[in-house]
Design a protein around this motif. Structure first.
Motif, PDB file in Angstrom:
ATOM      1  N   PRO B  28       7.177  19.845  48.223  1.00 47.29           N
ATOM      2  CA  PRO B  28       8.286  18.919  48.186  1.00 47.29           C
ATOM      3  C   PRO B  28       9.816  19.605  48.294  1.00 47.29           C
ATOM      4  O   PRO B  28      10.615  19.148  48.871  1.00 47.29           O
ATOM      5  N   THR B  29       9.634  20.866  47.678  1.00 49.72           N
ATOM      6  CA  THR B  29      11.107  21.324  47.799  1.00 49.72           C
ATOM      7  C   THR B  29      11.356  22.210  49.181  1.00 49.72           C
ATOM      8  O   THR B  29      12.343  22.253  49.659  1.00 49.72           O
ATOM      9  N   PRO B  40       5.300  28.147  50.338  1.00 43.72           N
ATOM     10  CA  PRO B  40       4.483  29.100  49.672  1.00 43.72           C
ATOM     11  C   PRO B  40       4.000  29.977  50.382  1.00 43.72           C
ATOM     12  O   PRO B  40       4.062  31.331  49.838  1.00 43.72           O
ATOM     13  N   CYS B  74      10.908  26.016  42.849  1.00 48.79           N
ATOM     14  CA  CYS B  74       9.657  25.305  42.651  1.00 48.79           C
ATOM     15  C   CYS B  74       9.408  24.248  41.445  1.00 48.79           C
ATOM     16  O   CYS B  74       9.997  24.750  40.329  1.00 48.79           O
ATOM     17  N   THR B  75       8.848  23.122  41.827  1.00 47.78           N
ATOM     18  CA  THR B  75       8.803  22.431  40.726  1.00 47.78           C
ATOM     19  C   THR B  75       7.284  22.298  39.991  1.00 47.78           C
ATOM     20  O   THR B  75       6.861  21.533  38.914  1.00 47.78           O
ATOM     21  N   MET B  76       6.543  23.384  40.511  1.00 45.15           N
ATOM     22  CA  MET B  76       5.247  23.736  39.800  1.00 45.15           C
ATOM     23  C   MET B  76       4.379  22.412  39.831  1.00 45.15           C
ATOM     24  O   MET B  76       3.696  22.040  38.922  1.00 45.15           O
ATOM     25  N   ALA B  79       0.897  21.108  44.425  1.00 44.39           N
ATOM     26  CA  ALA B  79       0.452  20.427  45.520  1.00 44.39           C
ATOM     27  C   ALA B  79      -0.252  21.491  46.563  1.00 44.39           C
ATOM     28  O   ALA B  79      -1.176  21.416  47.166  1.00 44.39           O
ATOM     29  N   LEU B  91      -0.456  28.638  41.278  1.00 44.66           N
ATOM     30  CA  LEU B  91       0.505  28.528  40.222  1.00 44.66           C
ATOM     31  C   LEU B  91       0.508  29.590  39.192  1.00 44.66           C
ATOM     32  O   LEU B  91       1.642  30.027  38.734  1.00 44.66           O
ATOM     33  N   TRP B  94       3.020  31.925  40.809  1.00 42.10           N
ATOM     34  CA  TRP B  94       4.328  31.627  40.584  1.00 42.10           C
ATOM     35  C   TRP B  94       4.855  31.858  39.230  1.00 42.10           C
ATOM     36  O   TRP B  94       5.944  32.448  38.924  1.00 42.10           O
TER      37      TRP B  94
HETATM   38  S1  SF4 Z   1       3.956  23.980  43.122  1.00 36.34           S
HETATM   39 FE1  SF4 Z   1       3.809  24.660  45.200  1.00 36.34          FE
HETATM   40  S2  SF4 Z   1       4.291  22.894  46.397  1.00 36.34           S
HETATM   41 FE2  SF4 Z   1       4.779  22.452  44.172  1.00 36.34          FE
HETATM   42  S3  SF4 Z   1       6.992  22.866  44.354  1.00 36.34           S
HETATM   43 FE3  SF4 Z   1       6.113  24.745  43.674  1.00 36.34          FE
HETATM   44  S4  SF4 Z   1       5.586  25.905  45.556  1.00 36.34           S
HETATM   45 FE4  SF4 Z   1       6.222  23.732  46.004  1.00 36.34          FE
END
Ligand code: SF4
Ligand SMILES: Cc1cc2nc3c(=O)[nH]c(=O)nc-3n(C[C@H](O)[C@H](O)[C@H](O)COP(=O)(O)OP(=O)(O)OC[C@H]3O[C@@H](n4cnc5c(N)ncnc54)[C@H](O)[C@@H]3O)c2cc1C
Ligand code: SF4
Lengths: 470, 395
Positions: B28-29, B40, B74-76, B79, B91, B94
């Motif tokens: 989404p970002t 990603p 990233c919103t974690m 997706a 995840l 990240w």
């Molecule tokens: S978890 Fe993955 S899809 Fe969701 S914002 Fe972070 S990088 Fe993007």
């Protein structure tokens, strides 16, 4: 080429934050799905000098204006998912990322068309269409990542192509910014077809009008065949029942599916046939036609339990790549009628490593995705040799009468094998007219001259190497 | 027993496994920011460069700039990991890169400040621990008999429901449900510490362990066997973070309020007698659905509301859109949060729902902002508030 300071200033002045040339961004935009082998990189200027997020048609016109005046090549990039090097620069210059293009979405329910931005990803477009009761006619299995513009420019096919055709047949209008800066709208098939498969060498697509259909449910049937010849016979028969899609796998690919997803499919050639079915009688008719076709070709009907699961993996074929340490992939288009020998030959050549996934793209031809999967890491040399072997398989004129899927960089020089000599002539004329300085995606479609050896073209070098190495 | 290696992955090895299919372009970002440095697969490419042996120091510095910027955009939402064709544990990657940024002193001042607040005051707002029970006073509830009482079920209130005025109704709603159904429950009261979720999201598993250990020990002292929460961040921390840092020691069953409500309905203890005439939709919080696989319980509960008119959002369950508020993005880029949120708001509008229920204070807060910004006539409720409405009728 490295951008002159004045050129860079012109880009940044116009585009501000939408121009980037930091180290990392340049590296990221220097490849597509298949990274170039190290040895090839010596001859290719794949690292761009800058990357642009193009916002609208006016931006694109300005970019071409600067590019023409400064002779800086531009390379368009959509999702960067094709493996033919189409969106990878050949002579450095500037990558134009189309993902920044303004998005729009307008359905014409009477004409059954949708007007959209080329930067939209197929799955997003399909979701929006489905909400209104419509559907795309044909779409690639890179549904979740490919952009509509990239698919058109690379001359794609996909699921639904046997019924609705490939990219060429999906378009009713294209808006393009030509390399000379002109903004044009094309609605005639002959004009549109010049932009399909020409990898942005004739201009940048900025708006697309695609045919759509009502969102009719699909029903699936499955079958197995013991040999390639039986399967090819089956494909011929099945094509006659007006299916939406015919998708098939070779036994090694089936085995991997079994291992990875815990299936228990018979280790043979498996084909899944899908058809649009609106009501019960149609479904019955489909079943009958399907059964007759299988009977006529000597295949067996697949247990229904497997079918839904397999269909769900239509978009996941590449997941098998995660199970191996190294891999190579190529794709070729073949006629059903003449390809049996080809099929047998590659099977014997790459025993054990060879995974095949095919899709009928018309009633007479299929696209064949060829994966070579390895459990060990390949050395650069071995990889290059195998790449050349695959190149030879894809390009060598044989009785199979196959041809590469697309040109891009790898198969530049094969445009006329794919689209015919007449079309190539039209392409060349148009190219000369709109892009005399060859700034729009140079190195693609027409085989480029080699850095350090300007008398030789890339096609000749790779062709000779692929023949010698074998 | 878990060791520090349990949540560590080989970043380079994972980055090299990416097949570059681009399916993670649904991020989404990335969809908002467009540059592939935020995609990603582009982040993995940067990891590959950053950790490659041959990289020069000045190049590494360059890569780190975009890499650390991307990792905090990233919103974690998970997706990317959900769709990844080769099942990469993105995840974990990240989180670990966020820790690498911490080690290199590259966290933003706001993030550092949050981190320090949580570490020193044990809540995300940096407010005194004594105010943890203020929500009860404001709601006119006397929680003294419930606080630190021995019981097999504990309600873990969480920082947002405890301290935030906007979430003022959440904890009282959960308490009403538990009281009405005569569940013998306890709360930790002033002994409750932040679950550690923001620390886990920042990859700080060593520090997070202190929080996990504290809460675990306090819960054990009260003989707690099951813990219920109405916060998807706490839920994820208990479901994923705590087992990682505490190993087998963490044997408390974790329930979201919807799971408990579903169980109570099935046992005939919770009765949703009052019809709600408004059309309802449910926004699956990323941390519930994609991180923890919780799909059915909220739907089962909503289905029990008499004459309910329920409409799924176009993107629902595992494909639910991210609200934009997760992963500490609010601290790093609030404009980006509202850009991401705008897509969810469009879906809510499309659904023509009059109530949007959810199970996460962060989602609620972000959706509230989006609804207000777009002038939608939609009520945003935590699912516990919705349950109370169906249980007691509109008050
Ligand atoms: S978890 Fe993955 S899809 Fe969701 S914002 Fe972070 S990088 Fe993007
Ligand atoms: C898992 C997977 C499955 C695939 N399945 C299929 C399939 O079923 N069928 C198929 O055809 N392909 C398939 N492909 C290949 C690839 O995804 C497609 O060809 C896709 O359509 C390319 O789109 P893209 O947006 O990634 O284009 P890119 O790779 O970015 O670009 C492709 C070409 O188009 C040019 N281009 C991009 N945008 C524009 C524009 N706006 N104007 C002018 N030129 C432009 C580029 O310069 C380049 O030459 C698959 C790939 C993957 C990874
Ligand atoms: S989906 Fe997974 S494998 Fe595909 S590009 Fe993204 S990270 Fe790589």
């Amino acid at each position: 080429m490295t951008l002159k300071k004045t050129t860079r200033t012109r880009f940044t002045r116009y585009l501000s934050k939408n121009f980037r040339d930091d180290y990392t961004t340049l590296q990221i935009y220097s490849r597509d799905m298949s990274d170039l082998p190290k040895v090839v990189k010596l001859f290719v200027g794949n690292l761009p000098d800058g990357v642009i997020q193009v916002r609208n048609t006016e931006d694109m016109q300005k970019i071409y204006e600067i590019a023409n005046e400064t002779r800086v090549p531009i390379t368009q990039r959509g999702g960067g998912t094709a493996g033919f090097g189409g969106c990878v620069p050949y002579k450095k210059g500037v990558v134009v990322d189309t993902k920044g293009l303004e998005s729009h979405f307008l359905v014409d329910p009477l004409e059954l068309t949708v007007t959209t931005s080329p930067s939209i990803v197929f799955s997003d477009l399909q979701r929006q269409l489905n909400l209104e009761g419509f559907s795309l006619c044909s779409y690639p299995s890179s549904f979740h990542s490919a952009t509509v513009g990239g698919w058109i420019a690379h001359g794609g096919y996909g699921i639904g192509s046997i019924q609705y055709g490939g990219a060429n047949e999906q378009i009713t209008a294209l808006e393009v910014v030509l390399p000379n800066g002109e903004r044009k709208r094309y609605t005639e098939f002959d004009d549109i077809s010049l932009f399909v498969g020409s990898h942005g060498t004739l201009g940048t697509i900025t708006e697309v009008v695609l045919k759509i259909k009502f969102d009719i449910p699909l029903k699936h049937q499955g079958c197995t065949f013991d040999s390639p010849s039986e399967m090819l016979k089956g494909l011929e028969q099945l094509s006659k029942i007006n299916p939406f899609s015919i998708w098939f796998l070779n036994p090694d690919h089936v085995t991997s599916f079994n291992e990875v997803f815990g299936y228990n499919l018979p280790k043979s050639y498996v084909a899944i046939v899908s058809k649009e079915v609106s009501f019960e009688e149609e479904e019955k008719e489909f079943k009958n036609l399907f059964n007759n076709a299988i009977r006529a070709s000597g295949g067996q009907i697949l247990d229904r339990r497997y079918i839904k699961d397999i269909w769900d993996f239509r978009f996941k074929g590449f997941s098998l790549l995660g199970e191996c340490t190294d891999y190579l992939v190529t794709e070729v288009i073949l006629p059903v009628e003449t390809s049996e020998k080809f099929f047998r030959k590659i099977i014997s050549k790459f025993k054990g490593e060879l995974h095949l996934e095919g899709e009928m793209i018309s009633p007479t031809h299929y696209s064949l995705l060829i994966y070579l999967l390895f459990e060990e890491k390949l050395s650069e040399i071995k990889k290059t040799i195998l790449n050349l072997k695959l190149y030879k398989i894809t390009t060598k004129k044989s009785r199979a009468k196959g041809f590469p899927y697309s040109t891009g960089l790898w198969f530049s020089g094969y445009y006329s094998s794919i689209y015919g000599k007449e079309q190539y002539k039209r392409y060349q004329e148009f190219k000369r007219k709109v892009d005399p300085k060859n700034i729009s995606n140079p190195g693609k479609v027409i085989s480029p001259r080699i850095k350090f050896f300007p008398l030789v073209r890339l096609k000749a070098i790779v062709k000779i190497a692929s023949r010698l190495i074998i | 027993m878990s060791s520090s290696t349990d949540w560590h992955v080989d970043l380079l090895e994972i980055a090299q496994k990416c097949v570059y299919c681009g399916y993670c372009s649904l991020c989404p970002t990335f969809k908002e920011l467009k540059w592939e440095t935020y995609q990603p697969r582009g982040i993995l490419e940067q990891i590959r460069m950053y950790f490659s042996e041959g990289i020069k120091e000045d190049e590494k510095v360059e890569v780190s700039k975009t890499l650390f910027e991307a990792i905090f955009a990233c919103t974690m939402c998970k997706a990317c990991e959900n769709i990844c064709l080769v099942d990469l544990p993105l995840l974990k990657v990240w989180e670990q890169v966020r820790q690498e940024a911490f080690k290199k002193g590259r966290w933003s001042p706001l993030l550092l400040s949050l981190y320090n607040k949580v570490k020193t005051t044990q809540n995300i707002y940096g407010l005194p621990a004594e105010e943890r029970l203020a929500w009860a006073g404001l709601a006119g509830l006397n929680m003294s008999k419930r606080t630190k009482k021995k019981a097999s079920i504990a309600y873990f209130v969480g920082c947002q429901a405890s301290y935030s005025g906007k979430m003022g109704n959440v904890a009282p709603s959960v308490v009403k449900i538990l009281r009405k159904t005569r569940v013998n429950f306890t709360i930790l009261g002033l002994d409750e510490w932040c679950c550690g979720s923001p620390i886990f999201l920042a990859g700080g598993y060593s520090v997070g362990k202190t929080f996990a250990k504290h809460n675990h020990d306090k819960l054990k002292e009260l003989g707690v066997k099951r813990i219920v929460t109405a916060c998807s961040g706490c839920y994820r921390a208990f479901k994923i973070g705590y087992p990682r840092v505490l190993g087998d020691k963490w044997d408390i069953e974790v329930l979201h309020i919807t799971e408990l409500a579903d169980e109570l309905i099935k046992k005939g203890k919770l009765k949703l007698k009052h019809a709600i005439k408004e059309k309802i939709t449910f926004k699956d919080p990323c941390e519930l659905v994609r991180h923890c696989g919780l799909v059915e319980a909220p739907r089962e509960v909503i289905k029990q509301i008499p004459n309910v008119r329920f409409e799924e959002l176009p993107s629902n369950k595992h494909d639910a859109l991210c609200c934009g508020g997760g992963g500490l993005l609010k601290l790093n880029d609030s404009d980006l949060v509202s850009q991401v949120n705008s897509h969810l708001i469009s879906e809510i509008e499309y659904s023509e729902a009059e109530i949007v229920a959810n199970g996460c204070p962060t989602c609620k807060d972000t959706i509230l902002a989006g609804v207000k910004k777009n002038g939608l006539n939609v009520e945003v409720l935590d699912i516990s508030e919705l349950i109370v409405r169906a249980m007691e009728g509109e008050q």
